[in-house]
Design an enzyme around this catalytic site. Structure first.
Site, PDB file in Angstrom:
ATOM      1  N   HIS A  15     -98.984 -31.033  62.488  1.00  0.00           N
ATOM      2  CA  HIS A  15    -100.073 -30.479  61.682  1.00  0.00           C
ATOM      3  C   HIS A  15    -100.084 -28.950  61.704  1.00  0.00           C
ATOM      4  O   HIS A  15    -100.428 -28.306  60.718  1.00  0.00           O
ATOM      5  CB  HIS A  15    -101.401 -31.033  62.214  1.00  0.00           C
ATOM      6  CG  HIS A  15    -102.571 -30.650  61.372  1.00  0.00           C
ATOM      7  ND1 HIS A  15    -102.676 -30.999  60.044  1.00  0.00           N
ATOM      8  CD2 HIS A  15    -103.678 -29.922  61.651  1.00  0.00           C
ATOM      9  CE1 HIS A  15    -103.810 -30.511  59.553  1.00  0.00           C
ATOM     10  NE2 HIS A  15    -104.429 -29.856  60.495  1.00  0.00           N
ATOM     11  N   ASP A  25     -96.612 -34.392  60.291  1.00  0.00           N
ATOM     12  CA  ASP A  25     -98.066 -34.253  60.503  1.00  0.00           C
ATOM     13  C   ASP A  25     -98.687 -35.641  60.649  1.00  0.00           C
ATOM     14  O   ASP A  25     -98.764 -36.391  59.677  1.00  0.00           O
ATOM     15  CB  ASP A  25     -98.657 -33.514  59.297  1.00  0.00           C
ATOM     16  CG  ASP A  25    -100.152 -33.234  59.435  1.00  0.00           C
ATOM     17  OD1 ASP A  25    -100.799 -33.775  60.365  1.00  0.00           O
ATOM     18  OD2 ASP A  25    -100.680 -32.474  58.610  1.00  0.00           O
ATOM     19  N   SER A  27    -105.613 -27.970  56.434  1.00  0.00           N
ATOM     20  CA  SER A  27    -106.414 -28.827  57.302  1.00  0.00           C
ATOM     21  C   SER A  27    -107.829 -28.954  56.735  1.00  0.00           C
ATOM     22  O   SER A  27    -107.986 -29.274  55.557  1.00  0.00           O
ATOM     23  CB  SER A  27    -106.402 -28.259  58.716  1.00  0.00           C
ATOM     24  OG  SER A  27    -106.893 -29.191  59.632  1.00  0.00           O
TER      25      SER A  27
END
EC number: 2.3.1.31
Lengths: 369, 369
Positions: free
Chosen positions: B348, B315, B152
């Site tokens: 995610h 994601d 991330s």
């Protein structure tokens, strides 16, 4: 050739009897706001009911005044020569139960207390909405509709019509809808709910004599806006453009997409009631076609009307796979629904924007019904 | 066989000189909190820097106390025999600049005024974070890292490392990241920002002597939670289950997914600072690898380290197509990045959950570097 239905007046119909909600609650007085376009034929068999989405109203087509800047919310679809051709059909659009545009809802005045209902209003369901629409149709002297159509929560109403009043409509057209929203949609709606209810101005819903929870409602609307678009439409509409005159290293500098959300969020607070928003979100969340009907398959057995489903490839609020599941189930039980999955980057908003693709599909379907 | 790094103490390093931000602002004193796992070898060439995500901290592995209930945030990936094998590598994890877990940030006390910085803190960028990490590496006497890895926003830091300090790391491993977030991600972050800044308790960021904007921060976190999951993970984790003892027709009745969001939203307010959240969202939004580098292609030319990209199919916050674009561009300019798109329904969050699939890929890559 397609044109406008011109200037249209919103009409009102007040029930002569009390209204029983799905929850068991009762209201002694309920009024419904509606508009009609085109003419009811002598056989009274050319009527089409269109159902609006979450924050819509009865004003679906034409203009309410000569100097109106913008036409009704589905004007591109309703009118002479359009998808819902008013040269052929008598189109009825009503504001659903629990809304704040003329039909009785949480912001209406309770005739008994002379105060607005607020949270005293019963929880409204899509079935309640459909029941009230049926009463309006009865009032208009129509026994069988040619079709019931709508997008998003309007599509849920169309679907529910098929299961509740299969004998009263020849066909249904649920667009960008499903038999129940996804848990992810409930999560988005939760953001909206908490934003309103945590705004100190909400005051447990009792804000009508004071400042309304405008910040909460604006944030709620912003969360909604995300679900109406798609990754692709965010890219094409905004990209990563930074708002001019804002500095990238300024704490309060904004991207254009942030400006847009803020503007539209607060614009919404000028005409929508916060409690009503909570009620309509709840109605959307708890709608399940299958509820009380022994599961989805048995619920779908109730639908004997012809059905046309329309979805949009980039719609992640009502993903096409939901409709695919419905259509598969319906085929298993011998129904022959039509389903068109329109290629579009507009996301859920496509039902308001992709009118050309929808027009052809709907026109053909309506003429075959 | 894999094990735990055991009990680890967080350490602190204070710069001896002032820190210059990308914005041109200067702070006279900056401290960085960090942890290390494993042993630095004599050649000092077995060090790996792991970078945390939006709301993470330096505590990536092991336990800070004997009686800790939960290990660090990437404990499944860091330890003896794990993806980042502490039998082989010396792993460094630091809290990034602008955070609120020991490294200087908006909630730190300004030594000049003896008050917390609040909004007086400079806007922090991913480049600022990476610059501070480099100073920590210098301090530890490491010239060249074996790798820089993160998921991330940690992956954004890894990518930025490749462009800013290509001579100081043999490889980079950006996971579930991209060279810039999508406009849709900015929109989600906007909901979070407005929720905090419209909470009356925010008081323009000056809330440290009073009640903090907890409702705003909780709603902000809820919006974030949606982006960490996927349509599929919402289905499998919650479905449409209604919370037991709640009534469907009760105005305040909740679905389980709503309960979950609320619980986690408020849990977050127990340990995270609202101003800090605004700063880290801003850093995420404005990160662009290409910024000031004559476009993305030229920015990627700077990266001479080996690169391994990992993405996850579901994601939607950092959609795999973004990494595909990067990889395609890098190949055009003669780089040979590796890219693994892991099939996962976790969205995610997968970078924290799909550790088995990642372990094999990362182990192989690290041994080839």
């Amino acid at each position: 050739m397609s044109g406008s239905v011109g200037v249209v007046k919103t009409q009102f119909f007040t029930l002569k009897e009390e209204f029983f909600f799905e929850s068991g609650r009762v209201l002694s007085s309920v009024t419904v706001a509606y508009e009609t376009y085109g003419k009811l034929n002598e056989a009274r068999d050319n009527a089409i009911l269109v159902c609006h989405a979450l924050t819509g109203n009865a004003h679906a087509a034409g203009f309410n005044r000569e100097d109106d800047q913008r036409p009704g919310w589905w004007d591109s679809m309703i009118g002479p020569g359009k998808a819902f051709d008013t040269d052929k059909y008598f189109v009825i659009s009503s504001n659903f139960l629990g809304s704040c545009f003329g039909t009785t809802g949480p912001s209406s005045v309770d005739p008994q207390t002379k105060k607005r209902y607020g949270l005293k209003f019963p929880v409204v369901t899509v079935r309640d909405m459909v029941k009230l629409q049926k009463k309006l149709i009865d009032h208009l002297g129509i026994e069988v509709l040619h079709s019931v159509a709508g997008g998003s929560m309007g599509g849920m109403q169309a679907l529910e019509w098929g299961a509740t009043f299969p004998y009263a409509t020849k066909s249904i057209i649920p667009i960008a809808a499903s038999a129940a929203v996804t848990p992810m949609a409930i999560a988005f709606n939760a953001i909206a709910k908490f934003a309103i209810m945590k705004d100190p101005n909400w005051r447990g819903g009792d804000y009508y004599d004071d400042v309304a929870p405008l910040d909460g409602l604006a944030i709620a609307r912003m969360a909604g806006h995300i679900t109406y678009m798609s990754d692709a439409s965010f890219h094409s509409k905004f990209g990563r453009r930074y708002a001019t005159f804002e500095g990238i290293y300024d704490f309060k500098g904004l991207f254009e997409v942030e400006n847009y959300l803020r503007y539209n969020g607060y614009k919404f607070t000028e005409f929508y009631d916060p409690n009503t928003y909570l009620y309509v979100l709840k109605a959307m969340d708890i709608f399940e076609l299958a509820y009380g009907r022994n599961g989805l398959k048995d619920a779908l057995r109730l639908i004997t009307s012809k059905a046309l489903f329309i979805t949009f490839t980039s719609d992640f609020l009502f993903p096409p796979y939901q409709t695919e599941e419905l259509v598969t189930l319906m085929k298993e039980i011998g129904n022959e629904p039509r389903w068109e999955n329109i290629e579009s980057d507009y996301g859920h908003d496509a039902f308001l924007l992709e009118f050309e693709a929808q027009t052809e599909i709907i026109k053909n379907f309506l003429s075959e019904v």
